[in-house]
Write a protein that holds these residues in place. Structure first.
Motif, PDB file in Angstrom:
ATOM      1  N   MET A 199       0.823  -1.202   0.000  1.00 46.84           N
ATOM      2  CA  MET A 199       0.000   0.000   0.000  1.00 46.84           C
ATOM      3  C   MET A 199       0.861   1.258   0.000  1.00 46.84           C
ATOM      4  N   ILE A 200       1.898   1.269   0.801  1.00 49.75           N
ATOM      5  CA  ILE A 200       2.804   2.435   0.839  1.00 49.75           C
ATOM      6  C   ILE A 200       3.467   2.614  -0.527  1.00 49.75           C
ATOM      7  N   GLY A 201       3.959   1.497  -1.105  1.00 49.01           N
ATOM      8  CA  GLY A 201       4.582   1.557  -2.431  1.00 49.01           C
ATOM      9  C   GLY A 201       3.611   2.038  -3.492  1.00 49.01           C
ATOM     10  N   GLY A 202       2.336   1.649  -3.365  1.00 52.75           N
ATOM     11  CA  GLY A 202       1.324   2.099  -4.316  1.00 52.75           C
ATOM     12  C   GLY A 202       1.124   3.595  -4.279  1.00 52.75           C
ATOM     13  N   TYR A 203       1.054   4.154  -3.056  1.00 55.59           N
ATOM     14  CA  TYR A 203       0.908   5.615  -2.937  1.00 55.59           C
ATOM     15  C   TYR A 203       2.116   6.338  -3.525  1.00 55.59           C
ATOM     16  N   VAL A 204       3.308   5.789  -3.292  1.00 54.61           N
ATOM     17  CA  VAL A 204       4.517   6.418  -3.845  1.00 54.61           C
ATOM     18  C   VAL A 204       4.479   6.358  -5.364  1.00 54.61           C
ATOM     19  N   PHE A 251       2.396  11.271  -2.055  1.00 61.84           N
ATOM     20  CA  PHE A 251       3.441  11.108  -1.049  1.00 61.84           C
ATOM     21  C   PHE A 251       2.918  11.321   0.379  1.00 61.84           C
ATOM     22  N   ASN A 252       2.026  12.281   0.558  1.00 61.06           N
ATOM     23  CA  ASN A 252       1.478  12.511   1.896  1.00 61.06           C
ATOM     24  C   ASN A 252       0.724  11.280   2.404  1.00 61.06           C
ATOM     25  N   GLU A 253      -0.041  10.651   1.499  1.00 62.09           N
ATOM     26  CA  GLU A 253      -0.783   9.448   1.880  1.00 62.09           C
ATOM     27  C   GLU A 253       0.169   8.311   2.238  1.00 62.09           C
ATOM     28  N   ALA A 254       1.313   8.241   1.527  1.00 61.41           N
ATOM     29  CA  ALA A 254       2.296   7.198   1.828  1.00 61.41           C
ATOM     30  C   ALA A 254       2.828   7.354   3.253  1.00 61.41           C
ATOM     31  N   PHE A 255       3.131   8.595   3.638  1.00 63.14           N
ATOM     32  CA  PHE A 255       3.650   8.813   4.995  1.00 63.14           C
ATOM     33  C   PHE A 255       2.555   8.632   6.053  1.00 63.14           C
ATOM     34  N   ASP A 256       1.317   8.996   5.726  1.00 64.53           N
ATOM     35  CA  ASP A 256       0.207   8.724   6.647  1.00 64.53           C
ATOM     36  C   ASP A 256       0.075   7.224   6.888  1.00 64.53           C
ATOM     37  N   ALA A 275       9.903   8.305  -2.095  1.00 62.95           N
ATOM     38  CA  ALA A 275       8.916   9.388  -1.993  1.00 62.95           C
ATOM     39  C   ALA A 275       9.602  10.724  -1.747  1.00 62.95           C
ATOM     40  N   CYS A 276      10.588  10.726  -0.859  1.00 62.24           N
ATOM     41  CA  CYS A 276      11.320  11.970  -0.563  1.00 62.24           C
ATOM     42  C   CYS A 276      12.095  12.447  -1.780  1.00 62.24           C
ATOM     43  N   TYR A 312      11.404  16.760  -0.884  1.00 64.52           N
ATOM     44  CA  TYR A 312      11.340  17.176   0.526  1.00 64.52           C
ATOM     45  C   TYR A 312      12.658  16.824   1.221  1.00 64.52           C
ATOM     46  N   MET A 313      13.606  17.734   1.181  1.00 63.03           N
ATOM     47  CA  MET A 313      14.935  17.460   1.718  1.00 63.03           C
ATOM     48  C   MET A 313      14.908  17.177   3.219  1.00 63.03           C
ATOM     49  N   GLU A 314      14.224  18.036   3.977  1.00 64.99           N
ATOM     50  CA  GLU A 314      14.208  17.849   5.429  1.00 64.99           C
ATOM     51  C   GLU A 314      13.539  16.529   5.805  1.00 64.99           C
ATOM     52  N   LEU A 315      12.448  16.198   5.119  1.00 61.59           N
ATOM     53  CA  LEU A 315      11.771  14.929   5.380  1.00 61.59           C
ATOM     54  C   LEU A 315      12.677  13.756   5.017  1.00 61.59           C
TER      55      LEU A 315
END
Length: 820
Positions: free
Chosen positions: A216-221, A226-231, A254-255, A260-263
């Motif tokens: 699921m995480i890979g699918g969002y990416v 990307f926000n959904e992947a981190f959620d 995703a980063c 998103y460098m800081e993330l």
């Protein structure tokens, strides 16, 4: 090998010496098993097949054992048949596997699953689904393995409808909690872009392992959510699920893709906290992430601190350096890899060749090409395509064609590389011919291919072919993105249809894009519509669209071609004052061209002295052109002298200087300049004009008699001469820069390439239709004058595109208002 049998069945140990002999390629193939008890013999054979599946790589071994057992045991023992099918499938021998399968009339699920496995392993997706349907219609028991194979086949075929049937059956049988089946359903939906459906399935799986969460995480990416992947990752942690390296790789990707460098640094810290600081896959992903974000320093740091590296790690950093413009560093890394004793593969060679293509480093590229051959790397699709691209970008187009023609397999990327190479190397007509060949071979073009063809049509001023490719773009849904619309605006503008370019620009829903605006301003500029170009700039300011460096290049050029001197001066001053854009040498050259065309040479000299850096050849070339137009002999000679000190091998400088001397009737100086050119091996670029009639481009040089219809063309030219002279035209022989008598000068003028092309166009097209001519050099004063007369006599629009701009001749007038 005998030690492998120490823990086997006692009966197997008794015959181990015979199997060992067989393993050693003995011709002995007779097994003393027929007199043993039936169940004991079957056990022995099953053990043998188990060992064979683990250690055998020979199809003959499997066939030999198959021959021994087929008569007495195979038809009775489906588990034995299952092992044979898997053994054959692993060796890619599906025909033999199927012959085993067909010997059983009543097939158990285990046997069917073995055959499904064979189809899947050998990417025979259609046969996989055919067998699945047969099992379902025959009321065979279907387990999680069966469903898993069916879903993977649907994935391989991208068959959404069949995949949903399988998923519905899984849910109906309440099997979604089975191991790996949940993640298979999610993976299938994710691959087909049905992320919301995948989430629906995910939410209904009662027990979700880390594989399901990763899917699921890979699918969002994959779908850039990307926000959904981190959620999802945070929810996973909330459920107490420990992330795996695959989880972290997805988050790192995703980063990298989102920027998103800081993330990204937070994820890096999480990796270390989870104890994955030695995982090669995770650390390589971090190298890739930092490279994509432009932080090559951290990418180097992660790479250097890796406890172990594989070739993928090396290639990731090498590619990262190239991606960030550090081609020299990429070669240093390659040398370090080689000197450390590490091997390298074709992927690293591909990356380095791509670096050479970016920097047009032909010599290093040739060395890498030779290295690939010496290392016996297969010239596969990716490597061959990279080599074609290298030679194309280094202007070695013959070598590119040589490699392309000898490729056994070519995909759309390869064809595009060759098409772009031809177009960029001045062989636009060949690019269009290659596109036709590509269509004949059934290769479907992508947007990059088509945009390169649009540029080819622009170069050739081929309106008919350009419109055909525009229609192709619309049919395939490629016509409405910024890159394509920018190319289409450029093409129509360069084909003389500025009104078509305006329609595309006006109908665009993304007119606030600065690149699109630049393209329209450039189009207006070459057609002499300077006020319209400035109007777009004013609207950009009103709508908050920030101009960039190229915006002012387009504007200054437009003002220069339209005589808008004061507007151009104000625009140049506003660059740094209002937009914090420092003028480059190209801006100064355009500004010098603007002032020189207007004859404001004192201002030009002041400007050059005030430049913040030493002016280059482009600035003086613009000034020299103005000197020729206004016959400023003294300044022209000084400027040419400075230019020759900067670039003594540029034939264009000698030609303009020779023309300046010729205008002053200083024939001795003309002869000296020409002899200087000959002594240095330089040649004047020959002037030519071309016209598209039907589907063919016809090219004419000055005094050309090579055309099949040349006698008819010259007769028509003579008739035109008589008609325009009767209307008041008088030849301006000052345009003939040769020391010959007046009659010869007039004859030379009427042999100019654009007059021949216009005559051919008038002879070959229907009355009333516009004639479009393209010339590679600037139109001379006399040709410009005579074309005005011709347009009035023949009552046609004559559109001439020269090296600087367009001239639309209608009813004895030109759109440039005699300012060019």
């Amino acid at each position: 090998m005998p030690s492998l049998f120490l823990h086997a069945h006692p009966c197997v140990r008794k015959i181990s010496f015979r199997f060992t002999s067989f393993y050693s390629f003995s011709t002995y193939t007779t097994y003393p098993i027929t007199d043993a008890k039936s169940n004991q013999s079957a056990t022995i054979l099953q053990e043998l097949l188990s060992l064979l599946q683990k250690f055998s790589k020979s199809l003959n071994w499997v066939k030999s054992i198959h021959t021994q057992i087929v008569t007495n045991y195979l038809s009775k023992d489906q588990s034995l048949g299952t092992k044979l099918i898997r053994a054959y499938s692993n060796l890619g021998s599906l025909d033999n596997a199927h012959s085993v399968f067909d010997q059983f009339s009543q097939r158990q699920t285990i046997l069917c699953n073995a055959m499904l496995y064979g189809y899947m392993r050998n990417e025979r997706y259609k046969e996989t689904l055919d067998l699945f349907r047969m099992m379902r219609s025959g009321n065979s028991e279907i387990d999680s393995y069966t469903f898993n194979f069916a879903l993977k086949a649907c994935m391989g075929l991208s068959d959404y409808d069949m995949g949903m049937e399988v998923i519905k059956s899984i849910v109906l049988k309440k099997m979604e909690r089975e191991k790996y089946l949940g993640s298979s359903m999610i993976n299938f939906l994710v691959k087909l872009g049905k992320i919301s459906d995948a989430r629906w399935v995910f939410d209904r799986i009662p027990e979700r392992d880390v594989v399901c969460w990763n899917s699921m995480i890979g699918g969002y990416v994959q779908s850039s959510q990307f926000n959904e992947a981190f959620d999802m990752f945070l929810k996973m942690r909330g459920y107490g699920i420990t992330p795996s390296p695959i989880t972290m790789v997805s988050l790192i990707q995703a980063c990298g893709r989102s920027g998103y460098m800081e993330l990204g640094k937070c994820v890096h810290g999480c990796v270390l906290q989870l104890g994955m600081g030695e995982d090669v896959l995770v650390l390589t992903s971090l190298v890739d992430m930092y490279s994509n974000m432009g932080d090559i320093g951290n990418a180097h740091w992660v790479f250097e601190t890796m406890p172990s590296r594989n070739l993928v790690s090396w290639n990731t950093l090498i590619s990262g350096c190239i991606q960030n413009g550090l081609v020299h560093d990429s070669f240093a890394l390659f040398r370090k890899l080689v000197t450390s004793g590490g091997g390298f593969d074709s992927r690293i060679i591909v990356s380095l060749i791509q670096g050479c293509a970016r920097t047009a480093d032909l010599e290093s590229g040739k060395i890498l090409h030779a290295c690939a051959i010496r290392r016996s790397f297969e010239l596969n699709l990716i490597l061959s395509t990279a080599i074609v691209d290298l030679y194309s970008k280094c202007s070695a187009i013959k070598q590119a064609i040589f490699i392309f023609d000898r490729m056994r397999k070519r995909n759309v990327i390869t064809w595009t590389a060759m098409l772009v190479g031809l177009a960029q190397n001045g062989r636009a007509d060949d690019a269009l011919k290659l596109f036709h060949h590509m269509q004949v071979e059934g290769v479907v073009a992508n947007s990059v291919t088509l945009v390169s063809l649009v540029h080819s049509c622009a170069h050739l001023s081929s309106l008919k072919k350009g419109r055909s490719i525009h229609a192709y773009l619309i049919r395939h849904g490629y016509a409405f993105d910024v890159v394509t619309m920018t190319a289409l605006i450029d093409m129509y503008a360069k084909c003389g249809k500025i009104n078509y370019a305006e329609m595309i620009f006006s109908n665009s829903t993304i007119r606030e894009d600065v690149i699109l605006c630049n393209s329209m301003m450039t189009g207006y500029g070459i057609h002499g519509h300077g006020q319209k170009a400035v109007g777009i700039y004013r609207r950009m300011k009103e709508e908050g669209v920030k101009p960039i460096e190229t915006s002012f290049l387009s504007l200054l050029t437009a003002c220069s071609h339209s005589g808008l001197v004061e507007e151009g001066i104000e625009l140049f001053r506003s660059m740094e004052r209002d937009h914090n854009i420092k003028p480059t040498e190209k801006h100064y050259a355009s500004f010098v061209d603007l002032l020189s065309r207007a004859g404001r040479f004192k201002e030009v000299e002041v400007l050059i002295k005030q430049m913040p850096y030493e002016p280059g050849s482009s600035v003086f070339e613009a000034l020299l052109s103005g000197c020729r137009t206004h016959k400023n002999i003294d300044l022209g000679i000084k400027t040419a002298d400075r230019l020759l000190r900067l670039d003594s091998m540029n034939p264009g400088i000698y030609v303009v200087l020779s023309n300046i001397y010729a205008q002053a009737r200083r024939w001795d100086a003309v002869n000296y300049v020409r002899s200087l050119m000959r002594s240095r091996g330089l040649k004047k670029t020959p002037g030519y004009s071309f016209i598209e009639v039907g589907n063919q481009v016809h090219t004419f040089f000055a005094g050309d008699d090579s055309h099949p219809n040349y006698a008819e063309i010259y007769e028509y030219v003579e008739n035109l001469r008589l008609e325009v002279e009767a209307c008041g035209y008088v030849s301006d022989t000052s345009c003939v820069l040769r020391d010959v008598d007046e009659p010869m000068k007039i004859k030379l003028l009427w042999g100019h390439s654009e007059r021949l092309a216009i005559a051919f166009g008038l002879l070959s097209t229907h009355a009333g239709t516009p004639i479009r001519i393209t010339k590679n050099l600037r139109v001379c004063v006399d040709c410009h004058n005579v074309t005005k007369y011709i347009s009035k006599i023949v009552r046609r629009e004559l559109i001439v595109r020269d090296a600087n701009r367009f001239h639309h001749f209608v009813d004895g007038k030109c759109s440039c208002n005699d300012y060019w």
